[in-house]
Write a protein that holds these residues in place. Structure first.
Motif, short mmCIF file in Angstrom:
data_model
loop_
_atom_site.label_atom_id
_atom_site.label_comp_id
_atom_site.label_asym_id
_atom_site.label_seq_id
_atom_site.Cartn_x
_atom_site.Cartn_y
_atom_site.Cartn_z
N ASP A 43 -1.54 5.68 3.47
CA ASP A 43 -1.54 4.53 4.38
C ASP A 43 -0.70 4.94 5.58
N TYR A 46 3.44 4.07 8.34
CA TYR A 46 4.77 4.06 7.75
C TYR A 46 5.57 5.24 8.30
N GLU A 50 4.28 8.68 7.22
CA GLU A 50 2.86 8.89 7.49
C GLU A 50 2.45 7.90 8.57
N TRP A 83 -3.09 0.99 2.30
CA TRP A 83 -2.21 0.90 1.13
C TRP A 83 -2.95 0.45 -0.13
N SER A 100 2.30 8.44 0.04
CA SER A 100 2.48 7.35 0.99
C SER A 100 3.84 6.68 0.79
N SER A 101 4.89 7.51 0.64
CA SER A 101 6.22 6.96 0.34
C SER A 101 6.14 6.07 -0.89
N ILE A 102 5.39 6.48 -1.88
CA ILE A 102 5.12 5.63 -3.05
C ILE A 102 6.26 5.73 -4.06
N THR A 103 6.88 4.60 -4.32
CA THR A 103 7.98 4.54 -5.27
C THR A 103 7.48 4.68 -6.71
N ARG A 108 3.77 0.85 -12.19
CA ARG A 108 2.72 1.76 -11.70
C ARG A 108 2.43 2.86 -12.72
N GLN A 147 5.40 -5.79 3.50
CA GLN A 147 4.07 -5.25 3.27
C GLN A 147 3.64 -5.64 1.86
N THR A 150 4.19 -3.88 -2.13
CA THR A 150 5.26 -2.87 -2.11
C THR A 150 6.45 -3.32 -2.95
N THR A 151 7.37 -2.38 -3.16
CA THR A 151 8.59 -2.72 -3.88
C THR A 151 9.43 -3.70 -3.05
N ASP A 191 11.39 0.03 3.22
CA ASP A 191 12.14 1.24 2.89
C ASP A 191 13.11 1.62 4.01
N GLU A 219 15.39 3.97 -5.25
CA GLU A 219 13.99 4.29 -5.59
C GLU A 219 13.71 5.75 -5.27
N TYR A 221 10.44 8.49 -4.35
CA TYR A 221 9.02 8.67 -4.04
C TYR A 221 8.43 9.78 -4.92
N1 ARG Z 1 8.17 2.65 -1.24
C1 ARG Z 1 7.52 1.39 -1.20
C2 ARG Z 1 6.60 1.22 -2.37
O1 ARG Z 1 6.23 2.16 -3.00
C3 ARG Z 1 6.75 1.16 0.09
C4 ARG Z 1 5.78 2.21 0.44
C5 ARG Z 1 4.84 1.82 1.54
N2 ARG Z 1 4.15 2.95 2.03
C6 ARG Z 1 3.28 2.93 3.06
N3 ARG Z 1 2.76 4.05 3.46
N4 ARG Z 1 3.03 1.82 3.64
O2 ARG Z 1 6.20 0.14 -2.69
#
Ligand code: ARG
Length: 267
Positions: A43, A46, A50, A83, A100-103, A108, A147, A150-151, A191, A219, A221
């Motif tokens: 996504d 961010y 990205e 996302w 995608s900075s995914i926690t 999950r 968003q 998200t976390t 984040d 958190e 990633y």
């Molecule tokens: N780190 C947070 C999560 O995993 C937010 C990540 C949102 N990333 C993005 N590309 N919008 O929930």
């Protein structure tokens, strides 16, 4: 007799052909194939992890996945899909990897596999300079933009309650920030690195960041894989290697101008 000889020759030839076909299909058909270009989804809204720059997807995560894939001997192509769609694609296996900075979290993990961690993060609060908000507790009677999925959303729901009308959820984080800019929200929770960079790069907008360690967890990633993906082992190994061989530090420095503290993400 001659006919019989011909028949057995054909039979043996067919058998040999089938055997060799079986042998090659193992290396060219599966997702573990290194000839196939892996589909990586993100996504790209961010920054600095990205985002889109002149139609191209760029950021720390993009340089990172390229370095890791190269180290592991895979070709990758990163595509911006958004996302929510990125999770749908990984679950449905129409994509091989999500970055995608995914926690990494337990919820999950029930549906997906994650790589080893590669970045430390936490949610923080972005507010106008003159805001009375001093802590996460103060968000309780305020309008908060996050968003969706998200976390950050989860953390604010814990504070405000899930059905609270004061919680505004957006498809991407840039839209949440726009809501704050336009006065439709009192704060954005996202984040830390993302909103800290935003404040630094947009000083005229007069936003500040507040931290609340009691309200927001640490958190990490990770790369997102379909459950049971055979790629995980190769990519985990490659992540550790790029952290050890200086490649990670080079990318980190390019985007954050300082050296990384690698002990933060070592598990
Ligand atoms: N780190 C947070 C999560 O995993 C937010 C990540 C949102 N990333 C993005 N590309 N919008 O929930």
């Amino acid at each position: 007799m001659k006919k019989f000889k011909l028949f057995t020759t054909i039979l043996v030839a067919a058998f040999v052909f089938i055997l060799s076909a079986c042998g090659t299909s193992k290396t060219s058909g599966g997702e573990e194939s290194k000839d196939k270009t892996l589909r990586v989804v993100t996504d790209a809204a961010y920054a600095p992890f990205e985002y889109q720059d002149k139609g191209e997807v760029v950021g720390f995560d993009i340089d990172f996945i390229n370095a890791v894939a190269k180290q592991a001997g895979y070709k990758v192509k990163v595509e911006h899909v958004g996302w929510d769609p990125l999770f749908v694609e990984i679950k449905g296996k129409t994509a091989d990897i999500g970055i995608s900075s995914i926690t990494i979290n337990d919820k999950r993990k029930q549906t997906y596999d994650f790589s080893v961690p590669y970045f430390l993060s936490t949610n923080k609060i972005m507010i106008p300079k003159d805001s009375p908000i001093k802590s996460a507790e103060d968000l309780k009677d305020k309008v908060v933009a996050v968003q969706n999925g998200t976390t950050g959303q989860e953390a604010v729901e814990k504070l405000l309650g899930a059905e609270n009308k004061n919680l505004k959820k957006f498809k991407d984080n840039n839209l949440a920030i726009m809501e704050l800019k336009g006065g439709g929200a009192d704060a954005v929770v996202a984040d830390n690195t993302v909103i800290e960079e935003y404040v630094k790069n947009n000083p005229k907008e007069n936003f500040v960041i507040i931290e609340d360690e009691a309200a927001f967890d640490k958190e990490f990633y990770g790369l997102l894989f379909p459950k049971g993906s055979k790629l995980k082992a190769d990519f985990d190994k490659a992540i550790k290697e790029v952290m050890e061989n200086g490649e990670y530090a080079k990318i980190y420095k390019k985007w954050f101008k300082v050296d990384p503290d690698l002990t933060e993400v070592k598990t």
